[in-house]
Design an enzyme around this catalytic site. Structure first.
Site, PDB file in Angstrom:
ATOM      1  N   TYR A   1     -28.333  -0.374  11.417  1.00  0.00           N
ATOM      2  CA  TYR A   1     -29.137  -1.592  11.345  1.00  0.00           C
ATOM      3  C   TYR A   1     -28.268  -2.846  11.429  1.00  0.00           C
ATOM      4  O   TYR A   1     -28.788  -3.943  11.645  1.00  0.00           O
ATOM      5  CB  TYR A   1     -29.946  -1.665  10.044  1.00  0.00           C
ATOM      6  CG  TYR A   1     -30.992  -0.593   9.849  1.00  0.00           C
ATOM      7  CD1 TYR A   1     -31.304   0.332  10.839  1.00  0.00           C
ATOM      8  CD2 TYR A   1     -31.682  -0.499   8.633  1.00  0.00           C
ATOM      9  CE1 TYR A   1     -32.252   1.314  10.631  1.00  0.00           C
ATOM     10  CE2 TYR A   1     -32.636   0.467   8.419  1.00  0.00           C
ATOM     11  CZ  TYR A   1     -32.918   1.391   9.420  1.00  0.00           C
ATOM     12  OH  TYR A   1     -33.865   2.363   9.187  1.00  0.00           O
TER      13      TYR A   1
ATOM     14  N   HIS B   1     -28.818   9.959   9.253  1.00  0.00           N
ATOM     15  CA  HIS B   1     -29.876   9.192   9.921  1.00  0.00           C
ATOM     16  C   HIS B   1     -30.594  10.001  11.000  1.00  0.00           C
ATOM     17  O   HIS B   1     -31.828  10.029  11.064  1.00  0.00           O
ATOM     18  CB  HIS B   1     -29.280   7.920  10.524  1.00  0.00           C
ATOM     19  CG  HIS B   1     -30.277   6.845  10.747  1.00  0.00           C
ATOM     20  ND1 HIS B   1     -29.934   5.513  10.772  1.00  0.00           N
ATOM     21  CD2 HIS B   1     -31.616   6.876  10.942  1.00  0.00           C
ATOM     22  CE1 HIS B   1     -31.021   4.782  10.978  1.00  0.00           C
ATOM     23  NE2 HIS B   1     -32.053   5.585  11.085  1.00  0.00           N
TER      24      HIS B   1
END
Length: 267
Positions: free
Chosen positions: A39, A97
């Protein structure tokens, strides 16, 4: 171990935008924040938390290891870098992730490295994200189901992912739902709107309440104070059996997140 049922997501929010979102959310009473290496906002999230004045021991902070850092020699150093950015000696939960594309790094290798990070005190809990049943089984075979706190998956009224959910829950693995509002698409659904009217609630509150009543954790994001406040109040919305059945019927396997070369073969 209890994962907070309600938290703040920070996907696609960066710099001053994510700082404002996190600080406002913490001021309103949020106590769980979800971020990730990819991110590119961990440093901003760390700054926001520090400036908020909320004690670290009051927060449940989650980050996720990106695919480039899955190797046994990269995972722990990358997590230490995340901790430096987040300005904390530990995170409450660290997730893989996405599984390694083409199994370039085996599930066994990265799950063992993740468990080592836990044993070193860098993270209180570990888990996975975007894992299908086969990958969850491999993770369980490596570290045991008791060491897998959650599988964070895309889950909305339009993608209810029941096969994965049921299998995970049978193993005692908690489910965290992301994209719960289906990129806002579900907010315009007539069926959801009718239920919202019935409960004097917003469509977002109904959808988040639905997910939480099924036992999932939710991590909606917003940049607007009124939406952050409104989403938080979803915890007070109680849907009845008829509502839950009606929303269950909206499932149409409408998956929004399936990046080519990254996504596993979905169940």
């Amino acid at each position: 171990m209890t994962i907070p049922a309600f938290g703040l997501g920070t996907f696609r929010l960066k710099d001053d935008v994510v700082i404002a979102s996190v600080k406002t959310a913490l001021e309103l009473g949020y106590r769980a924040v979800d971020t990730a290496q990819i991110y590119d906002n961990e440093a901003a999230v760390g700054q926001a938390i520090e400036e908020s004045g909320v004690g670290r021991d009051e927060l449940f902070l989650t980050t996720k290891i990106w695919i480039e850092n899955l190797g046994k020699d990269q995972l722990i150093p990358s997590l230490k870098e995340s901790l430096r950015k987040l300005r904390t000696p530990y995170v409450d939960m660290t997730l893989i992730h996405w599984p390694s594309p083409n199994n370039a790094v085996s599930v066994e290798e990265f799950m063992q490295a993740l468990l080592e990070a836990k044993s070193e005190g860098l993270t209180r809990h570990i888990g996975v994200s975007n894992f299908n049943i086969d990958l969850m089984q491999k993770a369980i075979d490596t570290v045991g189901a008791e060491n897998i706190a959650t599988n964070q998956i895309e889950l909305s009224p339009y993608l209810q992912n029941r096969k994965v959910v049921e299998w995970a829950q049978e193993q005692g693995i908690h489910i965290t739902s992301y994209m719960t509002l289906a990129y806002g698409k579900a907010l315009k659904d007539e069926v959801i709107s009718q239920i919202a009217l019935k409960h004097n609630a917003t469509p977002a509150q109904v959808i988040l309440a639905w997910a939480m009543q099924l036992g999932y954790a939710v991590i909606p994001s917003s940049t607007k104070r009124e939406n952050l406040q409104s989403n938080l109040q979803a915890q007070a919305v109680l849907l009845d059996t008829e509502d839950m059945t009606t929303i269950a019927a909206l499932d149409c396997n409408d998956r929004l997140v399936s990046p080519e070369g990254l996504a596993p073969e979905w169940d």
